[in-house]
Design a protein around this motif. Sequence first.
Motif, short mmCIF file in Angstrom:
data_model
loop_
_atom_site.label_atom_id
_atom_site.label_comp_id
_atom_site.label_asym_id
_atom_site.label_seq_id
_atom_site.Cartn_x
_atom_site.Cartn_y
_atom_site.Cartn_z
N SER A 197 38.33 27.95 5.63
CA SER A 197 37.03 29.03 5.48
C SER A 197 35.76 29.31 6.37
O SER A 197 35.18 30.41 6.32
N ASP A 198 35.99 28.87 7.44
CA ASP A 198 34.90 29.09 8.88
C ASP A 198 35.43 31.02 9.03
O ASP A 198 34.91 31.18 9.48
N LEU A 199 36.73 30.83 9.03
CA LEU A 199 37.58 32.10 9.18
C LEU A 199 37.11 33.48 8.09
O LEU A 199 36.24 34.33 8.79
N GLN A 200 36.99 33.05 6.94
CA GLN A 200 36.65 33.99 5.89
C GLN A 200 34.84 34.42 5.95
O GLN A 200 35.22 35.52 5.91
N ALA A 201 34.11 33.10 6.27
CA ALA A 201 32.63 33.47 6.50
C ALA A 201 33.12 34.37 7.97
O ALA A 201 31.55 35.15 7.73
N ALA A 202 33.36 34.03 9.09
CA ALA A 202 33.10 35.00 10.70
C ALA A 202 33.60 36.34 9.98
O ALA A 202 33.38 37.28 10.40
N GLN A 203 34.60 36.69 9.33
CA GLN A 203 35.00 37.65 9.09
C GLN A 203 34.15 38.07 8.19
O GLN A 203 34.15 39.77 8.38
N ARG A 204 33.45 38.13 6.98
CA ARG A 204 32.09 39.11 6.11
C ARG A 204 31.24 39.19 7.24
O ARG A 204 30.71 40.10 7.11
N ARG A 205 30.87 38.61 7.98
CA ARG A 205 29.50 38.62 9.88
C ARG A 205 30.20 39.78 9.87
O ARG A 205 29.43 40.25 10.89
N LEU A 259 27.68 42.24 16.54
CA LEU A 259 28.79 42.03 15.92
C LEU A 259 30.24 41.47 17.31
O LEU A 259 31.22 41.66 16.15
N ARG A 260 29.95 41.57 18.35
CA ARG A 260 30.83 40.76 19.41
C ARG A 260 30.54 40.05 19.06
O ARG A 260 31.73 38.85 18.81
N GLU A 261 29.78 38.64 18.31
CA GLU A 261 29.72 37.41 18.23
C GLU A 261 30.37 37.30 17.00
O GLU A 261 30.73 36.40 16.46
N ALA A 262 29.93 37.86 15.75
CA ALA A 262 30.47 37.73 14.70
C ALA A 262 32.92 38.50 14.89
O ALA A 262 33.58 37.26 14.29
N GLU A 263 32.94 39.06 15.80
CA GLU A 263 34.57 38.95 16.22
C GLU A 263 34.33 37.99 17.23
O GLU A 263 36.05 37.64 17.06
N ILE A 264 34.55 37.19 17.38
CA ILE A 264 34.87 36.16 18.32
C ILE A 264 34.49 35.17 17.02
O ILE A 264 35.70 34.32 17.42
N ALA A 265 33.74 34.85 16.23
CA ALA A 265 33.81 34.05 15.28
C ALA A 265 35.40 34.51 14.81
O ALA A 265 36.03 32.96 14.41
N VAL A 266 35.62 34.74 14.53
CA VAL A 266 36.65 35.37 13.87
C VAL A 266 37.83 35.19 14.29
O VAL A 266 38.83 34.70 14.26
N ALA A 267 38.44 35.29 15.66
CA ALA A 267 39.24 35.00 16.78
C ALA A 267 39.56 33.65 17.04
O ALA A 267 40.31 33.22 17.00
N ASN A 268 38.08 33.34 17.26
CA ASN A 268 38.26 31.19 17.35
C ASN A 268 38.66 30.12 15.91
O ASN A 268 39.50 30.00 16.32
N ALA A 269 38.81 31.29 15.24
CA ALA A 269 38.90 30.51 13.43
C ALA A 269 40.65 30.77 13.72
O ALA A 269 41.64 30.11 12.90
N THR A 270 40.96 32.10 13.73
CA THR A 270 42.25 32.74 13.89
C THR A 270 42.87 31.30 14.69
O THR A 270 44.38 31.75 14.79
N GLN A 271 42.58 31.91 16.15
CA GLN A 271 43.51 30.45 17.11
C GLN A 271 43.77 29.78 16.18
O GLN A 271 44.94 28.61 16.68
N GLN A 272 43.05 28.39 15.83
CA GLN A 272 43.14 27.52 15.46
C GLN A 272 44.14 26.83 14.57
O GLN A 272 44.91 26.33 14.76
#
Length: 445
Positions: free
Chosen positions: A185-193, A225-238
Amino acid sequence: MANSKSTSATSGRTQLIVIVLVLLLGGAGAYLLLRGGESHGEGDGHGHGEKTSQSEDDGHGHGAEEKDASKGAGKSEPKEAQPSKSSAAPAKEESGGHKEEAEKVPMTDAQVKSAGIKIERSGSAIVRTALQLPGEIRFNEDRTAHIVPRVVGVVEGVSANLGQQVRKGQVLAVVSSAGVSSIRSDLQAAQRRRELAQTTYDRERTLWEQKISPEQDVLQARQALREAEIAVANATQQLRTLGAAPSSGALGRVELRAPFDGMVVEKHIALGEAVQESTNVFTLSDLSTVWAEMSVSARDLMQVRVGERVRVRAAAADMVADGKISYVGSLIGAQTRTAPARVVLDNPRGAWRPGLFVTVEVLTNDNETPSPVTVASDAVQTVEDKPSVFVKVEGGFEARPVRIGRSDGQRVEILEGLQSGESYAADGSFVIKSEQGKSSATHSH
């Protein structure tokens, strides 16, 4: 005076009579002895004994009937003993003939060919001494994996069974996890942001290029934009760390997949079961190769070196394989006082099963001198509790007792009983041994 003279004359006459009687008795005895000698020369060898006994009876007064009975018993014994001695020789010769027939196993060339018996000649060969070590077949730990869910969850499905051969990437089981659902869920939210930040950045950059908005707005949009990309990468790695795919139809779905081609050798999972993140639910092993592990004592470490040729034997399964030592431990165990060593064996058909006890023969190269007389190891059979080789003779085979020396599993050194160049049964000697047993059973009946 006259009386004394008469007395002397009387005693003189008495002495003369006694002397005459003694002379007569001596002459009679001599006569009897001469007659006994003549009858001994003319008789069959037993008359002398009879005359002597008769004369003794006359002289001593013993009964003649007892002497005759004893003489008859003494005469009958030699007559019965003579035939028994003469009949013993043919019986002995006959028993010797049966023994020779039992040692020779008659077989024609056609029978030898149909039985698959291979004839070879004894000759010299190098027989290397072998150090024998007990060992055990184990999994190749470099190709063995323990599958764990890595998340707390409930088993939704199990598609792999114990003993099944699976391919790399194949789904083994499915687990539903609340923790994975939250991360997804966090990943999907980060992808939207990230999508929104990307749109904002593109607009601000366009306005700045048209000199409508200041550059500061462009920089802020780029930072978001950079912060949103970091959030997506973090959730994906988890999710990847937990073994879950970033995208899935169900938020909490976790698929347990095979990391390589192998066989399911252990299974500890069932449908609807709650599992922990460290539960070993599957053990997967690639059985195309296995390890033969053994323990080496300190006195044998000089002969057990990496790269040394070995022969692995499994007596229970009647299997043999050649290999090389791939590892020898550098430390000696404090309790066992041994060092571990192992051999990697190819196992294309899965015949070498983990847990099988084996004997590892380390073939040393210390002795390179050929032995004068050697035969194939399969040629040596036990006949009457003695090691024997079936030698090819006219019309069949003959069991030849031998004294064996060293053996490397393929050739056996013969110290006595066989000459170099003699033909013998190399393969299929057990067939000849069975034929010999049938022949012996026929002679016994």
